[in-house]
Design a protein around this motif. Structure first.
Motif, PDB file in Angstrom:
ATOM      1  N   ILE A 148      -5.587  -6.981  16.233  1.00 24.24           N
ATOM      2  CA  ILE A 148      -5.151  -7.912  15.509  1.00 24.24           C
ATOM      3  C   ILE A 148      -5.791  -8.295  14.272  1.00 24.24           C
ATOM      4  CG2 ILE A 148      -4.661 -10.542  15.569  1.00 24.24           C
ATOM      5  CD1 ILE A 148      -4.276 -10.268  18.546  1.00 24.24           C
ATOM      6  N   MET A 149      -7.109  -8.098  14.153  1.00 26.05           N
ATOM      7  CA  MET A 149      -8.036  -8.309  12.879  1.00 26.05           C
ATOM      8  C   MET A 149      -7.662  -7.174  11.853  1.00 26.05           C
ATOM      9  SD  MET A 149      -9.629 -10.995  13.181  1.00 26.05           S
ATOM     10  CE  MET A 149     -10.550 -10.892  11.803  1.00 26.05           C
ATOM     11  N   THR A 150      -7.400  -5.949  12.622  1.00 23.80           N
ATOM     12  CA  THR A 150      -6.960  -4.923  11.630  1.00 23.80           C
ATOM     13  C   THR A 150      -5.587  -5.106  11.167  1.00 23.80           C
ATOM     14  OG1 THR A 150      -8.260  -3.305  12.932  1.00 23.80           O
ATOM     15  CG2 THR A 150      -6.663  -2.400  11.260  1.00 23.80           C
ATOM     16  N   PHE A 151      -4.589  -5.709  11.693  1.00 27.15           N
ATOM     17  CA  PHE A 151      -3.342  -6.098  11.216  1.00 27.15           C
ATOM     18  C   PHE A 151      -3.544  -7.045  10.038  1.00 27.15           C
ATOM     19  CE2 PHE A 151       0.779  -8.408  12.150  1.00 27.15           C
ATOM     20  CZ  PHE A 151       1.392  -7.670  11.285  1.00 27.15           C
ATOM     21  N   TYR A 169       5.470  -0.260   4.450  1.00 29.93           N
ATOM     22  CA  TYR A 169       5.049  -0.703   5.914  1.00 29.93           C
ATOM     23  C   TYR A 169       4.734   0.518   6.720  1.00 29.93           C
ATOM     24  CZ  TYR A 169       6.219  -5.520   4.997  1.00 29.93           C
ATOM     25  OH  TYR A 169       6.272  -6.735   4.888  1.00 29.93           O
ATOM     26  N   VAL A 170       5.299   1.512   6.649  1.00 32.66           N
ATOM     27  CA  VAL A 170       4.972   2.716   7.480  1.00 32.66           C
ATOM     28  C   VAL A 170       3.701   3.066   7.209  1.00 32.66           C
ATOM     29  CG1 VAL A 170       5.589   5.084   8.138  1.00 32.66           C
ATOM     30  CG2 VAL A 170       7.314   3.452   8.152  1.00 32.66           C
ATOM     31  N   SER A 171       3.349   3.425   5.737  1.00 32.40           N
ATOM     32  CA  SER A 171       2.097   4.138   5.302  1.00 32.40           C
ATOM     33  C   SER A 171       0.896   3.191   5.149  1.00 32.40           C
ATOM     34  CB  SER A 171       2.295   4.529   3.875  1.00 32.40           C
ATOM     35  OG  SER A 171       2.459   3.672   3.046  1.00 32.40           O
ATOM     36  N   ILE A 172       1.127   1.885   5.052  1.00 33.92           N
ATOM     37  CA  ILE A 172       0.020   0.778   4.918  1.00 33.92           C
ATOM     38  C   ILE A 172      -0.311   0.099   6.269  1.00 33.92           C
ATOM     39  CG2 ILE A 172      -0.885  -1.352   3.707  1.00 33.92           C
ATOM     40  CD1 ILE A 172       0.771  -0.299   1.159  1.00 33.92           C
ATOM     41  N   ILE A 173       0.668  -0.164   7.190  1.00 34.11           N
ATOM     42  CA  ILE A 173       0.363  -0.849   8.274  1.00 34.11           C
ATOM     43  C   ILE A 173       0.774   0.003   9.545  1.00 34.11           C
ATOM     44  CG2 ILE A 173       1.235  -3.087   9.700  1.00 34.11           C
ATOM     45  CD1 ILE A 173       1.789  -4.377   7.032  1.00 34.11           C
ATOM     46  N   LEU A 174       1.994   0.510   9.666  1.00 31.25           N
ATOM     47  CA  LEU A 174       2.401   1.222  11.154  1.00 31.25           C
ATOM     48  C   LEU A 174       1.353   2.404  11.525  1.00 31.25           C
ATOM     49  CD1 LEU A 174       4.169   1.042  13.347  1.00 31.25           C
ATOM     50  CD2 LEU A 174       5.682   2.344  12.314  1.00 31.25           C
ATOM     51  N   ALA A 175       1.315   3.057  10.534  1.00 33.89           N
ATOM     52  CA  ALA A 175       0.356   4.325  10.731  1.00 33.89           C
ATOM     53  C   ALA A 175      -0.907   4.101  11.071  1.00 33.89           C
ATOM     54  CB  ALA A 175       0.802   5.354   9.385  1.00 33.89           C
ATOM     55  N   PRO A 176      -1.417   3.319  10.275  1.00 35.49           N
ATOM     56  CA  PRO A 176      -2.996   3.049  10.281  1.00 35.49           C
ATOM     57  C   PRO A 176      -3.234   2.371  11.605  1.00 35.49           C
ATOM     58  CG  PRO A 176      -2.488   2.381   7.882  1.00 35.49           C
ATOM     59  CD  PRO A 176      -1.133   2.841   8.776  1.00 35.49           C
ATOM     60  N   LEU A 177      -2.352   1.278  12.083  1.00 37.16           N
ATOM     61  CA  LEU A 177      -2.355   0.634  13.062  1.00 37.16           C
ATOM     62  C   LEU A 177      -2.482   1.560  14.558  1.00 37.16           C
ATOM     63  CD1 LEU A 177      -0.502  -2.866  12.814  1.00 37.16           C
ATOM     64  CD2 LEU A 177      -2.949  -2.547  13.124  1.00 37.16           C
ATOM     65  N   LEU A 178      -1.491   2.311  14.464  1.00 34.14           N
ATOM     66  CA  LEU A 178      -1.395   3.288  15.518  1.00 34.14           C
ATOM     67  C   LEU A 178      -2.374   4.251  15.618  1.00 34.14           C
ATOM     68  CD1 LEU A 178       2.377   4.286  15.594  1.00 34.14           C
ATOM     69  CD2 LEU A 178       1.371   2.648  17.130  1.00 34.14           C
ATOM     70  N   SER A 179      -2.874   4.791  14.470  1.00 41.00           N
ATOM     71  CA  SER A 179      -3.926   5.587  14.604  1.00 41.00           C
ATOM     72  C   SER A 179      -5.446   5.100  15.100  1.00 41.00           C
ATOM     73  CB  SER A 179      -4.027   6.559  13.335  1.00 41.00           C
ATOM     74  OG  SER A 179      -4.319   5.577  12.339  1.00 41.00           O
ATOM     75  N   LEU A 180      -5.546   3.470  14.597  1.00 39.15           N
ATOM     76  CA  LEU A 180      -6.742   3.176  14.848  1.00 39.15           C
ATOM     77  C   LEU A 180      -6.754   2.335  16.253  1.00 39.15           C
ATOM     78  CD1 LEU A 180      -7.392   1.025  11.248  1.00 39.15           C
ATOM     79  CD2 LEU A 180      -8.604   2.980  12.324  1.00 39.15           C
ATOM     80  N   PHE A 181      -5.528   2.292  16.694  1.00 41.28           N
ATOM     81  CA  PHE A 181      -5.723   1.626  18.018  1.00 41.28           C
ATOM     82  C   PHE A 181      -5.958   2.731  19.113  1.00 41.28           C
ATOM     83  CE2 PHE A 181      -3.085   1.893  22.220  1.00 41.28           C
ATOM     84  CZ  PHE A 181      -3.451   0.561  22.527  1.00 41.28           C
ATOM     85  N   ILE A 182      -5.553   4.177  18.739  1.00 40.92           N
ATOM     86  CA  ILE A 182      -6.055   5.441  19.597  1.00 40.92           C
ATOM     87  C   ILE A 182      -7.833   5.577  19.466  1.00 40.92           C
ATOM     88  CG2 ILE A 182      -6.122   7.715  19.734  1.00 40.92           C
ATOM     89  CD1 ILE A 182      -3.285   7.616  18.569  1.00 40.92           C
ATOM     90  N   ILE A 183      -8.304   5.329  18.294  1.00 44.11           N
ATOM     91  CA  ILE A 183      -9.581   5.038  18.024  1.00 44.11           C
ATOM     92  C   ILE A 183     -10.320   3.925  18.635  1.00 44.11           C
ATOM     93  CG2 ILE A 183     -11.586   5.146  16.308  1.00 44.11           C
ATOM     94  CD1 ILE A 183      -9.617   6.740  14.471  1.00 44.11           C
ATOM     95  N   TYR A 184     -10.066   2.814  18.471  1.00 41.97           N
ATOM     96  CA  TYR A 184     -10.300   1.609  19.149  1.00 41.97           C
ATOM     97  C   TYR A 184     -10.395   1.958  20.649  1.00 41.97           C
ATOM     98  CZ  TYR A 184      -9.937  -0.864  14.871  1.00 41.97           C
ATOM     99  OH  TYR A 184     -10.141  -1.477  13.575  1.00 41.97           O
TER     100      TYR A 184
END
Length: 366
Positions: free
Chosen positions: A105-108, A63-78
């Motif tokens: 949300i779509m990324t999630f 969950y950390v590697s597939i969801i949490l880490a990408p979501l946080l990093s992509l949120f900064i980019i978005y």
């Protein structure tokens, strides 16, 4: 002369690239800073995931590697991308927020779908992965709420989508517990899921009326809306409880022993017809989980073979005790792996039953 210039070209090229990077960084320092920050967050997340995996916490690691880490990093980019796009139009801040959180949300949804499809590879429980995917999809109404909120005259739709989204998110955990082992949780989850669609439309209606009230709170129409909202709420709750009671009674597992006793009688049919019906009943149980016909056919066969009621009940005990998962009854979507395992389980029950009958002395005596 030519040879010296040839040796100097690589150094000049590197120097040119460095000067170009310095120039770009001087124009967009914040953009590159945020990209570096997003990359750092992702790499730190992967490191945390690796540490969790080494401690045998594989699901948390996934969950950390597939969801949490990408979501946080992509949120900064978005955040930076939409800030640049909408920077000339500060009056569109609401639309910027809608695109930002809608994209998140779509990324999630995409990441949770990826996790569900690769759950075996990442050692994630099937029910937990499916729950995450359903939870992400439950957030879709909030996307519509974000965009409708940018227009004041669409406030009723904003509240309708928001109420519907809250209802979906609040009821999603019951999909995880519906196939559990605790009877009370199964009954409660069955009740909630069987009424989910009704409550969804009801909450959307109440949200829509609430938005209308906010727009007309100072008028006489606003007072009438308060009464309408109250009546609608009472009606929805009452109707939902009534429907829930009815559906729950249908979902309650019927006593299979009573089915056996009811149909424990001889049928005046040919042996060929009996064999044909026996095969059909076995296939129906193995593929669909329906056990009424197989109980009728096998109990009739054993009774005609001279077995007592207690002996018949003992033979049929594995089928009598088998319960179709509540999720199947409710029509909840299952993956192929889970369906295949359930079919294999029923096939083993039938094989064991037929082997027990074949080993019986009364069968040899015939």
């Amino acid at each position: 002369m030519d040879s010296n210039s040839g040796k100097d070209l690589p150094i000049q090229g590197i120097a040119g690239i460095i000067l170009l990077l310095i120039f770009v960084l001087s124009i967009f320092p914040l953009l590159f800073g945020l990209i570096i920050l997003a990359t750092s967050v992702y790499l730190i997340g992967r490191q945390i995931s690796h540490a969790l995996f080494r401690r045998d916490r594989k699901e948390s690691s996934a969950y950390v590697s597939i969801i949490l880490a990408p979501l946080l990093s992509l949120f900064i980019i978005y955040l930076e991308i939409f800030s640049i796009i909408f920077s000339p139009y500060r009056n569109l801040s609401g639309l910027e927020a809608a695109f930002l959180y809608g994209s998140l949300i779509m990324t999630f949804i995409f990441l949770s779908g990826f996790l569900d499809s690769h759950r075996e590879q990442y050692f994630v429980d099937e029910n937990l992965a499916a729950f995450t995917r359903r939870l992400s999809i439950s957030l879709v109404p909030f996307i519509f709420a974000l965009f409708s909120a940018t227009k004041t005259y669409l406030i009723s739709l904003t509240y309708a989508f928001s109420f519907a989204g809250l209802l979906l998110v609040a009821t999603t955990p019951f999909f995880y517990f519906v196939d559990g082992k605790k009877e009370r949780l199964i009954r409660l989850s069955s009740f909630v899921i069987s009424n989910r669609d009704f409550y969804l439309s009801g909450f959307a209606l109440i949200g829509f009326l609430t938005g209308l009230y906010i727009q007309n709170s100072k008028s006489t129409f606003g007072d009438a809306l308060i009464i309408i909202i109250f009546i609608a709420g009472i009606g929805i709750i009452g109707r939902g409880l009534y429907q829930g009671y009815g559906s729950l009674s249908l979902l309650t597992e019927r006593n299979s022993l009573q089915i056996y006793e009811k149909f424990n009688k001889k049928e005046n049919v040919s042996d060929i017809m009996k064999i044909s019906r026996m095969g059909e009943s076995i296939k129906e149980f193995e593929v669909q989980g329906n056990k009424e016909r197989i109980l009728i056919m096998i109990s009739t066969y054993l009774s005609e073979a001279g077995f007592s009621s207690d002996e018949v009940e003992k033979f049929l005990k594995p089928i009598l005790e088998y319960k179709l998962p509540v999720g199947y009854v409710l029509g909840i979507e299952y993956g192929r792996d889970k369906i295949r395992r359930e079919i294999d389980k029923r096939t083993r029950i039938v094989d064991g039953l037929l082997r027990s009958i074949a080993r019986s002395e009364k069968i040899y005596e015939q």
